[in-house]
Motif scaffolding. Structure first.
Motif, PDB file in Angstrom:
ATOM      1  N   GLU A  20       3.720  -0.005   2.340  1.00 39.77           N
ATOM      2  CA  GLU A  20       3.668  -0.973   3.448  1.00 39.77           C
ATOM      3  C   GLU A  20       3.346  -2.344   2.881  1.00 39.77           C
ATOM      4  OE1 GLU A  20       0.839  -0.238   6.622  1.00 39.77           O
ATOM      5  OE2 GLU A  20       1.451  -2.067   7.689  1.00 39.77           O
ATOM      6  N   GLN A  63      -5.652   4.366  12.445  1.00 40.34           N
ATOM      7  CA  GLN A  63      -6.773   4.769  11.600  1.00 40.34           C
ATOM      8  C   GLN A  63      -8.058   5.025  12.380  1.00 40.34           C
ATOM      9  OE1 GLN A  63      -6.309   1.261   8.966  1.00 40.34           O
ATOM     10  NE2 GLN A  63      -8.414   0.812   9.477  1.00 40.34           N
ATOM     11  N   GLY A 120      -3.657   5.345   2.793  1.00 37.16           N
ATOM     12  CA  GLY A 120      -5.082   5.034   2.913  1.00 37.16           C
ATOM     13  C   GLY A 120      -5.737   4.868   1.561  1.00 37.16           C
ATOM     14  N   TYR A 121      -7.012   4.460   1.605  1.00 34.40           N
ATOM     15  CA  TYR A 121      -7.734   4.163   0.364  1.00 34.40           C
ATOM     16  C   TYR A 121      -7.808   5.363  -0.571  1.00 34.40           C
ATOM     17  CZ  TYR A 121      -9.341  -0.141   2.713  1.00 34.40           C
ATOM     18  OH  TYR A 121      -9.426  -1.346   3.352  1.00 34.40           O
ATOM     19  N   GLN A 180       0.852  -1.200   0.000  1.00 37.73           N
ATOM     20  CA  GLN A 180       0.000   0.000   0.000  1.00 37.73           C
ATOM     21  C   GLN A 180       0.884   1.246   0.000  1.00 37.73           C
ATOM     22  OE1 GLN A 180      -2.602   0.845   3.401  1.00 37.73           O
ATOM     23  NE2 GLN A 180      -4.146   1.607   1.966  1.00 37.73           N
ATOM     24  N   GLU A 183      -9.095   8.343   4.008  1.00 34.15           N
ATOM     25  CA  GLU A 183     -10.072   7.996   2.963  1.00 34.15           C
ATOM     26  C   GLU A 183     -10.673   9.198   2.259  1.00 34.15           C
ATOM     27  OE1 GLU A 183     -13.000   5.340   4.619  1.00 34.15           O
ATOM     28  OE2 GLU A 183     -11.531   3.730   4.954  1.00 34.15           O
ATOM     29  N   SER A 203       5.572  -9.093  14.066  1.00 32.17           N
ATOM     30  CA  SER A 203       4.821  -9.569  15.225  1.00 32.17           C
ATOM     31  C   SER A 203       5.713  -9.488  16.462  1.00 32.17           C
ATOM     32  CB  SER A 203       4.398 -11.011  14.965  1.00 32.17           C
ATOM     33  OG  SER A 203       4.203 -11.685  16.182  1.00 32.17           O
ATOM     34  N   LEU A 248       0.307  -8.787   4.092  1.00 28.40           N
ATOM     35  CA  LEU A 248       0.194 -10.182   3.682  1.00 28.40           C
ATOM     36  C   LEU A 248      -1.240 -10.532   3.275  1.00 28.40           C
ATOM     37  CD1 LEU A 248       1.721 -12.848   3.431  1.00 28.40           C
ATOM     38  CD2 LEU A 248       1.321 -13.229   5.875  1.00 28.40           C
ATOM     39  N   ARG A 249      -1.363 -11.298   2.216  1.00 27.54           N
ATOM     40  CA  ARG A 249      -2.668 -11.762   1.726  1.00 27.54           C
ATOM     41  C   ARG A 249      -2.659 -13.279   1.606  1.00 27.54           C
ATOM     42  NH1 ARG A 249      -3.791  -7.754   3.433  1.00 27.54           N
ATOM     43  NH2 ARG A 249      -4.693  -5.879   2.527  1.00 27.54           N
ATOM     44  N   PRO A 287      -4.255  -1.527  -0.773  1.00 25.39           N
ATOM     45  CA  PRO A 287      -3.106  -2.420  -0.966  1.00 25.39           C
ATOM     46  C   PRO A 287      -3.257  -3.135  -2.318  1.00 25.39           C
ATOM     47  CG  PRO A 287      -4.059  -2.713   1.231  1.00 25.39           C
ATOM     48  CD  PRO A 287      -5.023  -1.873   0.444  1.00 25.39           C
ATOM     49  N   ASP A 322       3.436   1.160  15.022  1.00 22.41           N
ATOM     50  CA  ASP A 322       2.165   1.000  14.314  1.00 22.41           C
ATOM     51  C   ASP A 322       0.998   1.218  15.276  1.00 22.41           C
ATOM     52  OD1 ASP A 322       0.503   0.395  12.206  1.00 22.41           O
ATOM     53  OD2 ASP A 322       1.083  -1.715  12.068  1.00 22.41           O
ATOM     54  N   ASP A 323      -0.144   1.612  14.727  1.00 21.81           N
ATOM     55  CA  ASP A 323      -1.383   1.762  15.521  1.00 21.81           C
ATOM     56  C   ASP A 323      -1.146   2.628  16.747  1.00 21.81           C
ATOM     57  OD1 ASP A 323      -2.190  -0.123  13.652  1.00 21.81           O
ATOM     58  OD2 ASP A 323      -2.062  -1.804  15.039  1.00 21.81           O
ATOM     59  N   ASN A 344       5.487  -5.328   8.647  1.00 24.52           N
ATOM     60  CA  ASN A 344       4.941  -5.509  10.001  1.00 24.52           C
ATOM     61  C   ASN A 344       5.655  -6.648  10.718  1.00 24.52           C
ATOM     62  OD1 ASN A 344       2.358  -3.736  10.221  1.00 24.52           O
ATOM     63  ND2 ASN A 344       2.246  -4.676   8.186  1.00 24.52           N
ATOM     64  N   GLU A 350      -2.647   6.693   9.095  1.00 22.57           N
ATOM     65  CA  GLU A 350      -3.185   5.504   8.431  1.00 22.57           C
ATOM     66  C   GLU A 350      -4.670   5.694   8.151  1.00 22.57           C
ATOM     67  OE1 GLU A 350      -1.577   1.553   9.792  1.00 22.57           O
ATOM     68  OE2 GLU A 350      -1.973   2.502  11.715  1.00 22.57           O
ATOM     69  N   GLY A 351      -5.177   4.991   7.163  1.00 24.26           N
ATOM     70  CA  GLY A 351      -6.632   4.959   6.933  1.00 24.26           C
ATOM     71  C   GLY A 351      -7.216   6.256   6.414  1.00 24.26           C
ATOM     72  N   PRO A 379      -5.838 -11.087   7.277  1.00 25.80           N
ATOM     73  CA  PRO A 379      -4.705 -11.190   8.214  1.00 25.80           C
ATOM     74  C   PRO A 379      -5.144 -10.940   9.658  1.00 25.80           C
ATOM     75  CG  PRO A 379      -4.423  -9.311   6.728  1.00 25.80           C
ATOM     76  CD  PRO A 379      -5.595 -10.088   6.238  1.00 25.80           C
TER      77      PRO A 379
HETATM   78  P1  C2E Z   1      -1.804  -2.596  10.012  1.00 26.29           P
HETATM   79  O1  C2E Z   1      -0.360  -2.918   9.952  1.00 26.29           O
HETATM   80  O2  C2E Z   1      -2.215  -1.489  10.915  1.00 26.29           O
HETATM   81  O3  C2E Z   1      -2.228  -2.328   8.502  1.00 26.29           O
HETATM   82  C1  C2E Z   1      -3.179  -1.392   8.087  1.00 26.29           C
HETATM   83  C2  C2E Z   1      -4.489  -2.048   7.754  1.00 26.29           C
HETATM   84  O4  C2E Z   1      -5.427  -1.039   7.382  1.00 26.29           O
HETATM   85  C3  C2E Z   1      -4.422  -2.994   6.549  1.00 26.29           C
HETATM   86  O5  C2E Z   1      -5.355  -4.049   6.785  1.00 26.29           O
HETATM   87  C4  C2E Z   1      -4.900  -2.099   5.403  1.00 26.29           C
HETATM   88  O6  C2E Z   1      -5.430  -2.834   4.307  1.00 26.29           O
HETATM   89  C5  C2E Z   1      -5.958  -1.305   6.103  1.00 26.29           C
HETATM   90  N1  C2E Z   1      -6.201  -0.004   5.463  1.00 26.29           N
HETATM   91  C6  C2E Z   1      -5.325   0.760   4.783  1.00 26.29           C
HETATM   92  N2  C2E Z   1      -5.886   1.918   4.359  1.00 26.29           N
HETATM   93  C7  C2E Z   1      -7.162   1.890   4.802  1.00 26.29           C
HETATM   94  C8  C2E Z   1      -8.264   2.811   4.686  1.00 26.29           C
HETATM   95  O7  C2E Z   1      -8.174   3.896   4.104  1.00 26.29           O
HETATM   96  N3  C2E Z   1      -9.431   2.435   5.284  1.00 26.29           N
HETATM   97  C9  C2E Z   1      -9.575   1.258   5.957  1.00 26.29           C
HETATM   98  N4  C2E Z   1     -10.761   0.980   6.492  1.00 26.29           N
HETATM   99  N5  C2E Z   1      -8.550   0.368   6.082  1.00 26.29           N
HETATM  100  C10 C2E Z   1      -7.366   0.681   5.515  1.00 26.29           C
HETATM  101  P2  C2E Z   1      -4.981  -5.570   6.484  1.00 26.29           P
HETATM  102  O8  C2E Z   1      -4.120  -5.662   5.272  1.00 26.29           O
HETATM  103  O9  C2E Z   1      -6.242  -6.353   6.538  1.00 26.29           O
HETATM  104  O10 C2E Z   1      -4.069  -5.964   7.724  1.00 26.29           O
HETATM  105  C11 C2E Z   1      -4.575  -5.991   9.028  1.00 26.29           C
HETATM  106  C12 C2E Z   1      -3.470  -6.146  10.038  1.00 26.29           C
HETATM  107  O11 C2E Z   1      -2.864  -7.434   9.906  1.00 26.29           O
HETATM  108  C13 C2E Z   1      -2.321  -5.146   9.870  1.00 26.29           C
HETATM  109  O12 C2E Z   1      -2.664  -3.913  10.453  1.00 26.29           O
HETATM  110  C14 C2E Z   1      -1.216  -5.874  10.599  1.00 26.29           C
HETATM  111  O13 C2E Z   1      -1.338  -5.672  11.982  1.00 26.29           O
HETATM  112  C15 C2E Z   1      -1.513  -7.328  10.279  1.00 26.29           C
HETATM  113  N6  C2E Z   1      -0.629  -7.773   9.185  1.00 26.29           N
HETATM  114  C16 C2E Z   1      -0.784  -7.687   7.841  1.00 26.29           C
HETATM  115  N7  C2E Z   1       0.274  -8.213   7.191  1.00 26.29           N
HETATM  116  C17 C2E Z   1       1.144  -8.633   8.153  1.00 26.29           C
HETATM  117  C18 C2E Z   1       2.437  -9.270   8.127  1.00 26.29           C
HETATM  118  O14 C2E Z   1       3.057  -9.524   7.080  1.00 26.29           O
HETATM  119  N8  C2E Z   1       3.003  -9.572   9.348  1.00 26.29           N
HETATM  120  C19 C2E Z   1       2.374  -9.272  10.531  1.00 26.29           C
HETATM  121  N9  C2E Z   1       2.983  -9.602  11.673  1.00 26.29           N
HETATM  122  N10 C2E Z   1       1.168  -8.670  10.589  1.00 26.29           N
HETATM  123  C20 C2E Z   1       0.564  -8.356   9.414  1.00 26.29           C
END
Ligand code: C2E
Ligand code: MG
Ligand code: MG
Ligand code: MG
Length: 283
Positions: free
Chosen positions: A59, A204, A258-259, A45, A240, A120, A62-63, A264, A180-181, A118, A237-238, A74
């Motif tokens: 960023e 976000q 963000g979107y 993204q 929109e 863990s 993972l999918r 992504p 993060d967050d 990211n 983050e986030g 994820p």
């Molecule tokens: P994160 O690291 O805080 O990633 C941001 C999440 O917000 C991503 O969700 C992304 O798709 C989503 N996002 C981005 N822009 C927007 C927006 O404008 N609006 C909204 N509503 N959402 C947005 P995603 O990809 O589903 O990932 C969720 C969480 O899963 C990530 O939060 C991260 O904590 C974890 N994650 C994803 N990939 C990995 C990885 O490779 N390793 C680890 N350890 N954790 C991962």
């Protein structure tokens, strides 16, 4: 409440639990082979500098798409990978994919793009992590400045001394660390002083209602100002809407993701996006 009702209530509850643990077991088993079967992919993204409007990074996210279970978030499978220990293998794979991708982009003439990965807290506690990061960077001849590692506030909470040592070791390699967050954890702010953090990612949940909720607005302003007075960068983050973007720019936030800019996207789409947004490109 009659005895019969509460018994039914209990049965309903335990059925729910059973369904959930069946799904968890199913996912954990399927996850073991997901990488070798080519079901996992790293998406990216884009992140933009709010002042220059240049794309400065992406960023890695993972999918996982399973042939029968479909797309799995994820948010659902990462916690399971953490509890089964599989996150070490998956996390190393994501790291290698990301670094290899940096090499490929650089070979295609796309320079100065930072990729954030990211981490863990389980990976963060692995004493072999700094050596792994260094080895992967060397294998692909990628400079450490191109890599950013995202941690959550939780890592500071669990083991403050260990966390300081790990952050020092990673920062020593030259990779950048971001939180993060930011703002959603329960840690004290004093760790920001001791840790070699480069950037705060404004969560976000605060950005979402920035235009309508005065408290969220106040929190975002406070985070940006805190970061600035500590010499740290901020990314929101986030994002929109254009209103959110304008507000963040007016408050001195450095970057956005963000979107509004992009969802992504897969590796090929990201390459096209980066080429189209290269300085001097007029697409
Ligand atoms: P994160 O690291 O805080 O990633 C941001 C999440 O917000 C991503 O969700 C992304 O798709 C989503 N996002 C981005 N822009 C927007 C927006 O404008 N609006 C909204 N509503 N959402 C947005 P995603 O990809 O589903 O990932 C969720 C969480 O899963 C990530 O939060 C991260 O904590 C974890 N994650 C994803 N990939 C990995 C990885 O490779 N390793 C680890 N350890 N954790 C991962
Ligand atoms: Mg992240
Ligand atoms: Mg986040
Ligand atoms: Mg998150």
């Amino acid at each position: 409440r009659t005895k019969k009702e509460s018994r039914n209530g209990y049965r309903f509850f335990s059925n729910q639990m059973q369904l959930q643990s069946t799904r968890h077991l199913q996912l954990m088993n399927a996850m073991r082979q997901a990488i070798t079967l080519g079901q996992m992919a790293v998406y990216y993204q884009p992140q933009m500098d709010l002042t220059t409007q240049k794309i400065v990074g992406v960023e890695a996210l993972l999918r996982w798409k399973h042939p029968q279970l479909g797309y799995i978030s994820p948010a659902e499978f990462i916690p399971l990978a953490e509890s089964s220990g599989l996150i070490i293998t998956i996390g190393s794979w994501v790291l290698e994919q990301a670094v290899q991708q940096i090499q490929q982009w650089q070979a295609a003439g796309i320079q100065d793009i930072r990729v954030s990965v990211n981490l863990s807290s389980i990976q963060f506690r692995d004493p072999g992590l700094p050596a792994l990061v260094q080895e992967i960077l060397q294998r692909y001849a990628v400079l450490p400045q191109s890599l950013e590692l995202e941690l959550t506030e939780g890592v500071a909470l669990e083991n403050p001394q260990g966390a300081v040592a790990m952050m020092d070791a990673l920062a020593q390699l030259g990779v950048r660390l971001s939180i993060d967050d930011f703002g959603t954890g329960y840690s004290s702010l004093s760790y920001l002083k001791r840790f070699k953090v480069y950037k705060l990612k404004v969560d976000q949940s605060f950005v979402r209602d920035i235009s309508t909720d005065d408290e969220d607005k106040a929190i975002v302003i406070a985070i940006i100002h805190l970061a600035r007075s500590l010499g740290l960068k901020t990314i929101a983050e986030g994002v929109e809407t254009p209103e959110q973007q304008a507000f963040l720019l007016s408050q001195g936030c450095d970057e956005m993701q963000g979107y509004l800019l992009s969802r992504p996207i897969n590796s090929e789409q990201t390459t096209a996006f980066l080429l189209a947004h290269r300085p001097g490109s007029h697409l």
